[in-house]
Write a protein that holds these residues in place. Structure first.
Motif, PDB file in Angstrom:
ATOM      1  N   ILE A 192     -15.085 -19.930  39.427  1.00 41.59           N
ATOM      2  CA  ILE A 192     -15.042 -20.463  38.032  1.00 41.59           C
ATOM      3  C   ILE A 192     -15.641 -19.177  37.076  1.00 41.59           C
ATOM      4  O   ILE A 192     -15.406 -19.168  36.168  1.00 41.59           O
ATOM      5  CB  ILE A 192     -15.591 -21.740  37.912  1.00 41.59           C
ATOM      6  N   ALA A 193     -17.075 -19.109  37.575  1.00 42.51           N
ATOM      7  CA  ALA A 193     -18.045 -18.044  36.788  1.00 42.51           C
ATOM      8  C   ALA A 193     -17.424 -16.906  36.496  1.00 42.51           C
ATOM      9  O   ALA A 193     -17.617 -16.248  35.567  1.00 42.51           O
ATOM     10  CB  ALA A 193     -19.092 -17.980  37.570  1.00 42.51           C
ATOM     11  N   LYS A 194     -16.634 -16.214  37.468  1.00 41.79           N
ATOM     12  CA  LYS A 194     -16.234 -14.945  37.070  1.00 41.79           C
ATOM     13  C   LYS A 194     -14.972 -14.826  35.952  1.00 41.79           C
ATOM     14  O   LYS A 194     -14.813 -13.955  35.446  1.00 41.79           O
ATOM     15  CB  LYS A 194     -15.140 -14.258  38.311  1.00 41.79           C
ATOM     16  N   ARG A 195     -14.604 -16.087  35.666  1.00 39.41           N
ATOM     17  CA  ARG A 195     -13.513 -16.100  34.836  1.00 39.41           C
ATOM     18  C   ARG A 195     -14.202 -16.052  33.424  1.00 39.41           C
ATOM     19  O   ARG A 195     -13.760 -15.780  32.114  1.00 39.41           O
ATOM     20  CB  ARG A 195     -12.707 -17.441  34.615  1.00 39.41           C
ATOM     21  N   PHE A 196     -15.535 -16.077  33.290  1.00 43.93           N
ATOM     22  CA  PHE A 196     -16.397 -16.055  32.204  1.00 43.93           C
ATOM     23  C   PHE A 196     -17.280 -14.761  32.051  1.00 43.93           C
ATOM     24  O   PHE A 196     -18.343 -14.768  31.350  1.00 43.93           O
ATOM     25  CB  PHE A 196     -17.245 -17.146  32.093  1.00 43.93           C
ATOM     26  N   GLY A 197     -16.762 -13.765  32.910  1.00 39.34           N
ATOM     27  CA  GLY A 197     -17.317 -12.392  32.827  1.00 39.34           C
ATOM     28  C   GLY A 197     -18.404 -12.038  33.966  1.00 39.34           C
ATOM     29  O   GLY A 197     -19.130 -11.143  33.568  1.00 39.34           O
ATOM     30  N   VAL A 198     -18.662 -13.136  34.735  1.00 40.51           N
ATOM     31  CA  VAL A 198     -19.826 -12.816  35.854  1.00 40.51           C
ATOM     32  C   VAL A 198     -18.918 -11.965  36.996  1.00 40.51           C
ATOM     33  O   VAL A 198     -18.268 -12.453  37.487  1.00 40.51           O
ATOM     34  CB  VAL A 198     -20.317 -14.148  36.366  1.00 40.51           C
ATOM     35  N   THR A 199     -19.894 -10.894  37.219  1.00 40.10           N
ATOM     36  CA  THR A 199     -19.303 -10.226  38.302  1.00 40.10           C
ATOM     37  C   THR A 199     -19.870 -10.667  39.499  1.00 40.10           C
ATOM     38  O   THR A 199     -20.830 -11.450  39.714  1.00 40.10           O
ATOM     39  CB  THR A 199     -19.643  -8.536  37.986  1.00 40.10           C
TER      40      THR A 199
END
Length: 231
Positions: free
Chosen positions: A194-201
């Motif tokens: 979920i977090a990677k969809r908000f720019g978290v690598t």
């Protein structure tokens, strides 16, 4: 100000007036009673009663959050009548906020990402609340962390991994998709999806769990909430 706040498990909202004039807050039928009194600077109104039992979870070294219902802790010290300054006092981390900094009313919301009632609030109440109060400059919303359980702590750390302008969106997504990642075991992978969809690598995500300053900062935010009566 009339608000449609419902009781949220593991959630307290503190409404504080920052102008000289008094401000009032009310709860819709079905919510906690005892609110709606006039408010002046130096006072804070608790507008949600906390009613929930925490989940038990397994420990991992990276996660500082414990399930306090299952452990013994020294008796906490609670500020009996916190002043406006004490309620607004921020911790070592930058505050997660929505709305204008000079809004006449500040709503401080302590949150646990695993709270199902918080999910309902975020889905049904937040959109009209944002349109009516935040977007019009009447209210500023401050989100402060109060995770309960290890998986909630893992999600809380992930939210802080996102860029400041994406944290509220990631928090909302985690609430809306609780069924995909909430568990009694600490499972980072579904949180990362979920977090990677908000720019978290991937590298940022992994590094956050080793960031001692971040973890200590989150502990300080939670401990500060405890002194204000959050449980």
């Amino acid at each position: 100000m009339r608000s449609e706040f419902r009781t949220c498990a593991l959630l307290t909202m503190l409404v504080v007036a920052s102008l000289t004039g008094a401000c009032s807050a009310a709860i819709a039928p079905g919510g906690p009673s005892g609110t709606g009194a006039a408010q002046t600077p130096g006072q804070a109104i608790t507008t949600a009663t906390i009613t929930a039992s925490a989940r038990s979870a397994r420990s991992e070294g990276f996660n500082p959050f414990r399930d306090e219902s299952q452990t013994t802790r020294p008796k906490r010290v609670v500020i009996e009548k916190p002043t406006l300054a004490e309620v607004l006092q921020s911790g070592p981390l930058d505050e997660i906020t929505v709305g204008r900094a000079d809004a006449p009313v500040t709503v401080i919301k302590y949150v646990s990402p695993t709270c199902p009632f918080c999910r309902v609030w975020q889905r049904k109440v937040f959109p009209p609340f944002k349109k009516r109060y935040l977007d019009t400059g009447k209210v500023r919303l401050v989100l402060r962390e109060f995770p309960i359980g290890f998986q909630s702590g893992a999600a809380t750390i992930a939210i802080r991994c996102a860029r400041p302008n994406r944290r509220v969106a990631l928090y909302t997504a985690l609430l809306n998709q609780q069924a995909r990642w909430v568990s009694q075991d600490v499972r980072r992978e579904p949180i990362f999806k979920i977090a990677k969809r908000f720019g978290v690598t991937r590298s940022e995500f992994d590094a956050c769990y080793k960031d001692k300053a971040l973890i200590e900062g989150l502990k300080a935010v939670k401990d500060r909430g405890r002194t204000l009566g959050i449980i």
